[in-house]
Scaffold this active site. Structure first.
Site, mmCIF file in Angstrom:
data_model
loop_
_atom_site.group_PDB
_atom_site.id
_atom_site.type_symbol
_atom_site.label_atom_id
_atom_site.label_comp_id
_atom_site.label_asym_id
_atom_site.label_seq_id
_atom_site.Cartn_x
_atom_site.Cartn_y
_atom_site.Cartn_z
ATOM 1 N N TYR A 169 0.842 -1.213 0.000
ATOM 2 C CA TYR A 169 0.000 0.000 0.000
ATOM 3 C C TYR A 169 0.876 1.262 0.000
ATOM 4 O O TYR A 169 0.634 2.209 -0.759
ATOM 5 C CB TYR A 169 -0.901 -0.046 1.233
ATOM 6 C CG TYR A 169 -1.920 1.057 1.332
ATOM 7 C CD1 TYR A 169 -3.110 1.016 0.614
ATOM 8 C CD2 TYR A 169 -1.708 2.149 2.179
ATOM 9 C CE1 TYR A 169 -4.048 2.023 0.719
ATOM 10 C CE2 TYR A 169 -2.645 3.161 2.298
ATOM 11 C CZ TYR A 169 -3.813 3.092 1.562
ATOM 12 O OH TYR A 169 -4.741 4.098 1.678
ATOM 13 N N LYS A 173 0.998 4.228 -2.844
ATOM 14 C CA LYS A 173 0.639 5.617 -2.527
ATOM 15 C C LYS A 173 1.823 6.569 -2.722
ATOM 16 O O LYS A 173 1.632 7.726 -3.103
ATOM 17 C CB LYS A 173 0.085 5.700 -1.097
ATOM 18 C CG LYS A 173 -1.238 4.949 -0.916
ATOM 19 C CD LYS A 173 -2.327 5.530 -1.801
ATOM 20 C CE LYS A 173 -3.676 4.881 -1.619
ATOM 21 N NZ LYS A 173 -4.711 5.452 -2.469
HETATM 22 P P1 NAP Z 1 -13.462 2.229 0.913
HETATM 23 O O1 NAP Z 1 -14.514 2.747 1.821
HETATM 24 O O2 NAP Z 1 -13.010 0.819 1.055
HETATM 25 O O3 NAP Z 1 -13.937 2.485 -0.616
HETATM 26 C C1 NAP Z 1 -13.110 2.092 -1.657
HETATM 27 C C2 NAP Z 1 -13.765 2.457 -2.969
HETATM 28 O O4 NAP Z 1 -12.873 2.059 -4.015
HETATM 29 C C3 NAP Z 1 -15.077 1.736 -3.185
HETATM 30 O O5 NAP Z 1 -15.996 2.626 -3.793
HETATM 31 C C4 NAP Z 1 -14.706 0.635 -4.166
HETATM 32 O O6 NAP Z 1 -15.762 0.302 -5.046
HETATM 33 C C5 NAP Z 1 -13.617 1.297 -4.957
HETATM 34 N N1 NAP Z 1 -12.771 0.337 -5.650
HETATM 35 C C6 NAP Z 1 -11.953 -0.607 -5.117
HETATM 36 N N2 NAP Z 1 -11.372 -1.304 -6.101
HETATM 37 C C7 NAP Z 1 -11.831 -0.792 -7.270
HETATM 38 C C8 NAP Z 1 -11.588 -1.092 -8.632
HETATM 39 N N3 NAP Z 1 -10.755 -2.075 -9.005
HETATM 40 N N4 NAP Z 1 -12.226 -0.364 -9.581
HETATM 41 C C9 NAP Z 1 -13.089 0.623 -9.234
HETATM 42 N N5 NAP Z 1 -13.355 0.958 -7.953
HETATM 43 C C10 NAP Z 1 -12.725 0.240 -6.992
HETATM 44 O O7 NAP Z 1 -12.119 3.107 1.001
HETATM 45 P P2 NAP Z 1 -11.893 4.613 1.471
HETATM 46 O O8 NAP Z 1 -11.414 4.589 2.858
HETATM 47 O O9 NAP Z 1 -13.042 5.446 1.096
HETATM 48 O O10 NAP Z 1 -10.627 4.989 0.577
HETATM 49 C C11 NAP Z 1 -10.735 5.760 -0.617
HETATM 50 C C12 NAP Z 1 -9.326 6.164 -1.043
HETATM 51 O O11 NAP Z 1 -8.722 6.936 -0.016
HETATM 52 C C13 NAP Z 1 -8.405 4.987 -1.298
HETATM 53 O O12 NAP Z 1 -7.545 5.264 -2.383
HETATM 54 C C14 NAP Z 1 -7.600 4.903 -0.020
HETATM 55 O O13 NAP Z 1 -6.364 4.284 -0.216
HETATM 56 C C15 NAP Z 1 -7.474 6.374 0.329
HETATM 57 N N6 NAP Z 1 -7.177 6.640 1.736
HETATM 58 C C16 NAP Z 1 -8.045 6.246 2.704
HETATM 59 C C17 NAP Z 1 -7.730 6.524 4.022
HETATM 60 C C18 NAP Z 1 -8.631 6.145 5.156
HETATM 61 O O14 NAP Z 1 -8.229 6.355 6.314
HETATM 62 N N7 NAP Z 1 -9.839 5.635 4.917
HETATM 63 C C19 NAP Z 1 -6.533 7.164 4.349
HETATM 64 C C20 NAP Z 1 -5.674 7.542 3.323
HETATM 65 C C21 NAP Z 1 -6.016 7.277 2.022
HETATM 66 P P3 NAP Z 1 -16.517 -1.133 -5.023
HETATM 67 O O15 NAP Z 1 -16.951 -1.371 -3.614
HETATM 68 O O16 NAP Z 1 -17.617 -0.924 -5.989
HETATM 69 O O17 NAP Z 1 -15.510 -2.136 -5.487
#
Ligand code: NAP
Length: 259
Positions: A169, A173
């Site tokens: 990861y 990133k």
């Molecule tokens: P999440 O709730 O798990 O949502 C992930 C989203 O990505 C879902 O809508 C999922 O869609 C989609 N996705 C996954 N694989 C995919 C693919 N192959 N093609 C198209 N869509 C795909 O995650 P989140 O926490 O909102 O994270 C969103 C972003 O922020 C990510 O890049 C993550 O690394 C980043 N981020 C998150 C955090 C945190 O603390 N949450 C911190 C830093 C960065 P489906 O369910 O339809 O597959």
């Protein structure tokens, strides 16, 4: 008008996002869903991309429409080049252009490196980093031709500081940050800005997977003593979508835990 004055004219007036066409990858839930809804509230027409959560994506579209906005859900696995190309082609066919691309889709497959098998490595690199190449390569020529574009990549504090059990990861990133700065240099003169948002720890399904004791330890180290909200990430994205003289930057939204 003098040359200096001419150079000060913005590439385009971007006071609001009225009529702008936005693609948000992975916006069926979590951070992406909030970004999609908030951009729609700013007047943008939004493509809500999903891979497996069709119901989630339709819910986001419904919520946008209830508020009088415009959105469509498009299924595409952005870790696959052809799917990503089709996502952009469908957007252009439906709305005529793409102004803002938010590369948000992401997954985790956490393991210590000793246990990091090729599958866990490749799934994360393909979904988090290669996806950014896939969607951006499909959108870059139309953006350069229209002399306007905003590419906003969702990276992570983990790409800056590293994290135990997240070599895959963190690499994905950190790769996004290097990509952002390099592409920004190549496209700046054509009105296309490329920036990243680096969230800290945000309350979503992704962080719900972190064991409670580990989460407590993480929060105790955050100067603001709390996790962030999806709304706070969406606000940074809106700021970058509207900004004109900011490119190649990584905006940290992390409660002060990494400076
Ligand atoms: P999440 O709730 O798990 O949502 C992930 C989203 O990505 C879902 O809508 C999922 O869609 C989609 N996705 C996954 N694989 C995919 C693919 N192959 N093609 C198209 N869509 C795909 O995650 P989140 O926490 O909102 O994270 C969103 C972003 O922020 C990510 O890049 C993550 O690394 C980043 N981020 C998150 C955090 C945190 O603390 N949450 C911190 C830093 C960065 P489906 O369910 O339809 O597959």
């Amino acid at each position: 008008m003098t040359t200096v004055e001419k150079n000060l004219v913005q590439t385009e007036e971007v006071s609001g996002l009225e009529g702008k066409v936005v693609v948000v990858t992975g916006s069926s839930k979590g951070i992406g869903a909030t970004i999609a809804k908030e951009l729609a509230k700013q007047g943008a027409k939004v493509v809500v991309n999903y891979n497996s959560s069709a119901a989630g994506a339709e819910k986001v579209v419904g919520e946008i429409e209830e508020l009088g906005g415009t959105a469509v859900a498009v299924k595409a696995n952005v870790s696959n080049l052809e799917d990503a190309k089709s996502l952009i082609e469908q957007t252009i066919a439906h709305f005529g252009k793409v102004d803002v691309l938010v590369n948000n889709a992401g997954i985790t497959r956490d393991k210590t490196f000793k246990k990091m098998d090729e599958k866990a490595w490749n799934e994360v690199i393909n979904t988090n980093l290669n996806s950014v190449y896939h969607t951006t390569s499909a959108v870059i020529n139309p953006m350069l031709e229209q002399k306007f574009g905003r590419i906003i990549n969702i990276s992570s504090i983990v790409g800056q500081a590293g994290a135990f059990g997240q070599t895959n990861y963190a690499a994905s990133k950190a790769g996004i940050i290097g990509f952002t700065k390099s592409l920004a240099l190549e496209t700046a003169k054509n009105g296309v800005t490329v920036n990243a948002v680096c969230p800290g720890y945000i309350l979503t399904e992704m962080t719900a997977e972190i064991p409670e004791n580990v989460m407590e330890a993480i929060v105790s180290k955050i100067p603001m003593k709390r996790m962030g909200t999806t709304q706070e990430i969406a606000e940074a994205v809106i700021f970058l979508a509207k900004a004109d003289y900011i490119t190649g930057q990584c905006i940290n939204v992390n409660g002060g835990v990494y400076m």
